[in-house]
Scaffold this motif. Structure first.
Motif, PDB file in Angstrom:
ATOM      1  N   SER A 579       0.821  -1.208   0.000  1.00 22.02           N
ATOM      2  CA  SER A 579       0.000   0.000   0.000  1.00 22.02           C
ATOM      3  C   SER A 579       0.856   1.260   0.000  1.00 22.02           C
ATOM      4  N   HIS A 580       0.157   2.408   0.008  1.00 19.34           N
ATOM      5  CA  HIS A 580       0.828   3.703   0.099  1.00 19.34           C
ATOM      6  C   HIS A 580       1.036   4.141   1.549  1.00 19.34           C
ATOM      7  N   GLY A 581       0.793   3.243   2.475  1.00 20.30           N
ATOM      8  CA  GLY A 581       0.984   3.560   3.889  1.00 20.30           C
ATOM      9  C   GLY A 581      -0.212   3.182   4.744  1.00 20.30           C
ATOM     10  N   CYS A 582      -1.416   3.224   4.163  1.00 18.99           N
ATOM     11  CA  CYS A 582      -2.598   2.805   4.906  1.00 18.99           C
ATOM     12  C   CYS A 582      -2.627   1.288   5.030  1.00 18.99           C
ATOM     13  N   MET A 583      -3.463   0.801   5.914  1.00 20.26           N
ATOM     14  CA  MET A 583      -3.530  -0.631   6.205  1.00 20.26           C
ATOM     15  C   MET A 583      -4.853  -1.197   5.709  1.00 20.26           C
ATOM     16  N   ARG A 584      -4.771  -2.160   4.828  1.00 22.42           N
ATOM     17  CA  ARG A 584      -5.967  -2.802   4.286  1.00 22.42           C
ATOM     18  C   ARG A 584      -6.300  -4.033   5.138  1.00 22.42           C
ATOM     19  N   VAL A 585      -7.558  -4.161   5.487  1.00 22.51           N
ATOM     20  CA  VAL A 585      -8.012  -5.226   6.375  1.00 22.51           C
ATOM     21  C   VAL A 585      -8.746  -6.290   5.565  1.00 22.51           C
ATOM     22  N   GLN A 586      -8.437  -7.554   5.824  1.00 26.48           N
ATOM     23  CA  GLN A 586      -9.005  -8.644   5.021  1.00 26.48           C
ATOM     24  C   GLN A 586     -10.511  -8.803   5.230  1.00 26.48           C
ATOM     25  N   ASN A 587     -10.988  -8.765   6.458  1.00 23.95           N
ATOM     26  CA  ASN A 587     -12.405  -8.976   6.757  1.00 23.95           C
ATOM     27  C   ASN A 587     -12.960  -7.754   7.493  1.00 23.95           C
ATOM     28  N   PRO A 588     -13.219  -6.664   6.789  1.00 29.17           N
ATOM     29  CA  PRO A 588     -13.604  -5.410   7.450  1.00 29.17           C
ATOM     30  C   PRO A 588     -14.967  -5.460   8.127  1.00 29.17           C
ATOM     31  N   ASP A 589     -15.922  -6.217   7.579  1.00 31.34           N
ATOM     32  CA  ASP A 589     -17.241  -6.278   8.207  1.00 31.34           C
ATOM     33  C   ASP A 589     -17.167  -6.956   9.578  1.00 31.34           C
ATOM     34  N   GLN A 590     -16.354  -8.014   9.670  1.00 30.69           N
ATOM     35  CA  GLN A 590     -16.158  -8.666  10.968  1.00 30.69           C
ATOM     36  C   GLN A 590     -15.419  -7.741  11.934  1.00 30.69           C
ATOM     37  N   TYR A 591     -14.384  -7.092  11.426  1.00 30.48           N
ATOM     38  CA  TYR A 591     -13.606  -6.153  12.240  1.00 30.48           C
ATOM     39  C   TYR A 591     -14.511  -5.056  12.799  1.00 30.48           C
ATOM     40  N   ALA A 592     -15.384  -4.504  11.940  1.00 36.99           N
ATOM     41  CA  ALA A 592     -16.289  -3.438  12.373  1.00 36.99           C
ATOM     42  C   ALA A 592     -17.245  -3.927  13.455  1.00 36.99           C
ATOM     43  N   SER A 593     -17.807  -5.106  13.278  1.00 34.43           N
ATOM     44  CA  SER A 593     -18.761  -5.612  14.271  1.00 34.43           C
ATOM     45  C   SER A 593     -18.076  -5.873  15.608  1.00 34.43           C
ATOM     46  N   VAL A 594     -16.825  -6.362  15.582  1.00 35.67           N
ATOM     47  CA  VAL A 594     -16.088  -6.607  16.820  1.00 35.67           C
ATOM     48  C   VAL A 594     -15.856  -5.294  17.566  1.00 35.67           C
ATOM     49  N   LEU A 595     -15.415  -4.269  16.854  1.00 35.79           N
ATOM     50  CA  LEU A 595     -15.142  -2.988  17.485  1.00 35.79           C
ATOM     51  C   LEU A 595     -16.422  -2.327  17.995  1.00 35.79           C
ATOM     52  N   LEU A 596     -17.488  -2.395  17.201  1.00 33.84           N
ATOM     53  CA  LEU A 596     -18.745  -1.780  17.614  1.00 33.84           C
ATOM     54  C   LEU A 596     -19.327  -2.467  18.845  1.00 33.84           C
ATOM     55  N   ASN A 597     -19.164  -3.769  18.945  1.00 33.88           N
ATOM     56  CA  ASN A 597     -19.677  -4.483  20.114  1.00 33.88           C
ATOM     57  C   ASN A 597     -18.858  -4.182  21.359  1.00 33.88           C
ATOM     58  N   ILE A 598     -17.583  -3.843  21.192  1.00 33.10           N
ATOM     59  CA  ILE A 598     -16.768  -3.420  22.338  1.00 33.10           C
ATOM     60  C   ILE A 598     -17.168  -2.014  22.773  1.00 33.10           C
ATOM     61  N   ALA A 599     -17.341  -1.116  21.786  1.00 37.61           N
ATOM     62  CA  ALA A 599     -17.666   0.277  22.097  1.00 37.61           C
ATOM     63  C   ALA A 599     -19.125   0.442  22.517  1.00 37.61           C
ATOM     64  N   MET A 600     -20.027  -0.340  21.905  1.00 38.72           N
ATOM     65  CA  MET A 600     -21.465  -0.232  22.187  1.00 38.72           C
ATOM     66  C   MET A 600     -22.051  -1.631  22.328  1.00 38.72           C
ATOM     67  N   PRO A 601     -21.776  -2.307  23.441  1.00 40.48           N
ATOM     68  CA  PRO A 601     -22.169  -3.711  23.583  1.00 40.48           C
ATOM     69  C   PRO A 601     -23.670  -3.947  23.522  1.00 40.48           C
ATOM     70  N   ASN A 602     -24.467  -2.950  23.834  1.00 42.49           N
ATOM     71  CA  ASN A 602     -25.920  -3.140  23.836  1.00 42.49           C
ATOM     72  C   ASN A 602     -26.531  -3.088  22.439  1.00 42.49           C
ATOM     73  N   GLU A 603     -25.750  -2.653  21.459  1.00 37.96           N
ATOM     74  CA  GLU A 603     -26.273  -2.523  20.101  1.00 37.96           C
ATOM     75  C   GLU A 603     -26.287  -3.850  19.336  1.00 37.96           C
ATOM     76  N   LYS A 604     -25.518  -4.834  19.787  1.00 37.17           N
ATOM     77  CA  LYS A 604     -25.517  -6.177  19.190  1.00 37.17           C
ATOM     78  C   LYS A 604     -25.250  -6.149  17.675  1.00 37.17           C
ATOM     79  N   TYR A 605     -24.134  -5.536  17.320  1.00 33.16           N
ATOM     80  CA  TYR A 605     -23.775  -5.479  15.898  1.00 33.16           C
ATOM     81  C   TYR A 605     -23.293  -6.849  15.417  1.00 33.16           C
ATOM     82  N   THR A 606     -23.611  -7.158  14.190  1.00 32.33           N
ATOM     83  CA  THR A 606     -23.146  -8.376  13.523  1.00 32.33           C
ATOM     84  C   THR A 606     -22.569  -7.984  12.174  1.00 32.33           C
TER      85      THR A 606
END
Length: 732
Positions: A579-606
């Motif tokens: 890349s040009h310096g940024c980091m590309r993530v292989q499974n971004p939808d899973q990554y997003a749901s994991v982070l959202l559930n840590i930050a907002m556990p009551n929202e139950k993101y999948t």
């Protein structure tokens, strides 16, 4: 006859008056002589004893005798009576003026009605001038006693220092009071020394009566064992207390040990070199030690060695590296495993036209042990697991990563470059010192993201455990290298717009327009030219967007972030620096749901819920509590199986640090190096004819948002880091 009788009677009265006067003078003279012979103590006793009433009656005077009013000699009788009183009354006080106490006790002062008593004030004159009272009055010597109290204060304070240590304390007071930099060249350390030793009356803390204290022994033991922490013991010299036999020598040794302790604590916590010495693309938060806190903590701890050791990184991965460093130096236990020579071993996976090929060899169990493969330890098959482990070893040993066990690989396995491995572990331990002591945020269960560039992996951690992991693609070596940093992820953007960084705009896209004015339009990019002539290029949200469907935002001065990508094929490669310096993530939808559930556990993101947001407009999902993101460079680490792993020095950070440490410039390595800061300027540009301009010059002027503002919405980029020692700055 009658006249004769009358004259006789008058004469008798005169005789009686003279006799009375004579008796008065005689009695006063006798009393004065008795009093003169009496001491002050005797007079005090006599004054305390009651006397009969007649004793208090004053002697008779001429006025007490009633003369006949018809006497013809009345006037002549008065004149002789007055002269003896005047002549004889004065000498009586003269004899007692040297005895002031006599005046206070004489009964004469108690006859106010007598004529003689009216002249008695003359007898009290000596009492008014009291020069002799200084000998007997207790108040006079009391004043010097009160005045002497402040003079006794230093003696009382000095008594808190044992007599055997007082000479050393005096020397310490002289040295510290001189405010010299002979022992301490940092202002905060000198201030801490003055405060600490001043509070204890400059009593030594490392010795008592010339012998080492338990705290001193603990500190010395830790300093001598600094090599086990990846530090250099010669940087922390220990004075020879045994040879210090004088107060001067003991005071000097006291301060030298304190200075070495300061150096150890500072470098154990923040590193022997400042990260700016290595590269311009590193930015970690400063966490300097407080010298006063170091003194208080170490000198009062039950175990001074452990207290000083606590300034080393507390992270598990650091402690695991420390244990492996001991093994590499021959201090570990366990047999040395040698791989015998033999034919090359190759694993062939199953394909469309052929089956999987797995060879067997009696050397494979030793190979599994050597490479840390605990599963099927006695299996002789050279399967996919073994081939992958061989490939990783080859990559770390800078051998072509084929996964084939050939002669070159066997030789590298049996004769590793142990010194190089030790150096690699040392610089990795050093980089751990740059990282924050708390990688996560306590309110979220110590959650954080950690990305290891040389291993091309990202992990989400919470409560000390790995929650999730994925592969990443990082920046190319050189000017596009992914920076090392610690920031906080504040929000996620679904369907992001790609605002092309100025470096790509001016270094790649504008030159490409000179060759092909339609290239940007064919790529789906939009070009805007502002009134000041500057150019902004962006790509609207969509499936083909360079950032994919999700961008993970942690605003930083390097303008890097993590994101999805439409090019998934790169994740299958072993080396993924593209890349040009940024980091590309292989499974971004899973990554997003994991982070959202840590930050907002009551929202139950999948992941499914996240994907349901995909569309044409940007959606920002903000975290109530930001999550720390730590971008690291670990070329040596211990894996989950306890195996020491090495990775290729893709950016050359190891080589740079090893060279700096081996050519040490002493404490100058702790100084910050000033680097040029990233520029967000957009110079005016003349576009070639035929280029499609979206706004045709109607965009922002020179006061419009810069790239950082377009990207993260922040008003300004983060400030440059503040160094630990601003007084010495190197520039490049």
């Amino acid at each position: 006859m009658r006249d004769c009788l009358n004259h006789r009677a008058g004469f008798d009265r005169v005789l009686m008056t003279v006799a009375a006067t004579f008796l008065t003078v005689s009695a006063s003279s006798a009393l004065a002589q008795d009093q003169a012979r009496s001491s002050a103590a005797e007079l005090a006793i006599e004054a305390a004893i009651p006397r009969p009433e007649p004793a208090n009656v004053p002697p008779p005077t001429a006025s007490d005798i009633k003369l006949d009013a018809t006497a013809t000699v009345q006037d002549s009788a008065k004149e002789p009576a007055k002269e003896p009183v005047k002549a004889e009354a004065a000498p009586a006080p003269d004899k007692v003026e040297t005895k002031p106490s006599d005046v206070a006790t004489t009964p004469a002062t108690e006859a106010p009605k007598s004529e003689t008593a009216k002249t008695e004030p003359a007898t009290t004159e000596p009492a008014k001038s009291e020069p002799a009272k200084a000998d007997t009055a207790p108040a006079a010597p009391a004043a010097p006693a009160t005045a002497a109290a402040p003079a006794a204060e230093p003696v009382k304070a000095a008594s808190s220092v044992p007599a055997a240590d007082q000479p050393v304390a005096d020397k310490l007071k002289d040295i510290i009071g001189a405010k010299t930099s002979r022992h301490f060249d940092r202002k905060n350390e000198r201030a801490a020394i003055e405060k600490f030793y001043g509070a204890r009356d400059f009593a030594p803390v490392w010795t008592q009566a010339g012998s080492l204290t338990a705290a001193a022994k603990g500190v010395i033991a830790r300093l001598k064992d600094a090599a086990s922490d990846g530090l250099n013991p010669t940087d922390y010299p220990v004075p020879d207390f045994a040879a210090a036999t004088t107060p001067d020598a003991l005071a000097d040794a006291e301060l030298k040990l304190t200075a070495s302790m300061f150096d150890y604590a500072r470098q154990a916590q923040s590193g022997r070199m400042h990260w700016s010495q290595v590269s311009a693309d590193i930015l970690y938060p400063e966490h300097p030690v407080d010298p006063g806190e170091v003194l208080a903590k170490v000198t009062t701890a039950a175990d001074a060695s452990a207290a000083l050791d606590s300034y080393n990184p507390p992270q598990k991965l650091y402690k695991e590296l420390k244990a492996k460093l001991a093994e590499l130096r021959g201090q570990g236990s366990g047999p040395v495993i040698e791989i015998a020579d033999g034919p090359a071993l190759k694993y062939t996976p199953a394909g469309k036209k052929q089956a999987e090929i797995v060879v067997e060899d009696p050397r494979v169990p030793q190979l599994r042990s050597k490479l840390g493969i605990t599963e099927n330890a006695s299996d002789t098959r050279y399967d996919a697991t073994v081939a992958e482990a061989v490939r990783k070893f080859q990559n770390s040993a800078e051998i072509k990563a084929t996964g084939i066990l050939d002669d070159k690989t066997v030789k590298a396995l049996n004769t590793p470059k142990r010194d190089k491995q030790i150096d690699t572990v040392l610089v990795n331990m050093e980089r751990w010192r740059w990282l924050p002591r708390d990688l996560g945020v306590p309110s979220l269960g110590d959650a954080y993201v950690i990305l290891n560039i040389p291993d091309y992996t990202l992990k989400v951690m919470q409560r000390g455990q790995q929650v999730w992991t994925t592969r990443v693609v990082t920046g190319k070596p050189g000017q596009h290298a992914t920076p090392l940093l610690t920031e906080t992820m504040k929000y996620i953007t679904v369907n992001p717009t790609w605002n092309v960084p100025p470096s790509i705009v001016y270094n790649e896209y504008l030159p490409a327009l000179q060759q092909d004015p339609t290239v940007l339009a064919r790529m789906g990019l939009k070009l805007e030219q502002n009134r000041d002539g500057s150019v902004h290029i962006s790509q609207p949200p969509g499936e083909a967007n360079a950032l994919g469907r999700i961008r993970f935002n942690f605003p930083n001065k390097f303008l890097v972030y993590q994101h999805d990508t439409p090019d998934k094929n790169l994740f299958a490669k072993e080396d993924r620096a593209f890349s040009h310096g940024c980091m590309r993530v292989q499974n971004p939808d899973q990554y997003a749901s994991v982070l959202l559930n840590i930050a907002m556990p009551n929202e139950k993101y999948t992941p499914e819920r996240v994907r349901s947001m995909y569309g044409k407009s940007e959606i920002d999902l903000k975290f109530p509590t930001p999550i720390p993101v730590n971008i690291t460079y670990q070329t040596a680490f211990v894996d989950d199986a306890g195996k020491l792993q090495f990775r290729k020095d893709v950016y050359g950070r190891d080589a740079t640090m090893i060279n700096i440490l081996k050519n040490s410039r002493g404490k100058d390595l702790e100084n910050i190096v000033a680097h040029s800061q990233p520029s967000y300027s957009r110079p005016a540009t003349t576009l070639p004819s035929g280029v499609a301009v979206a706004n045709n010059g109607g965009g922002f002027g020179s006061s419009g948002p810069n790239f950082f503002e377009r990207l993260f919405g922040a008003p300004t980029p983060p400030p440059a880091p503040v160094g630990r020692r601003p007084q010495r700055v190197f520039t490049r």
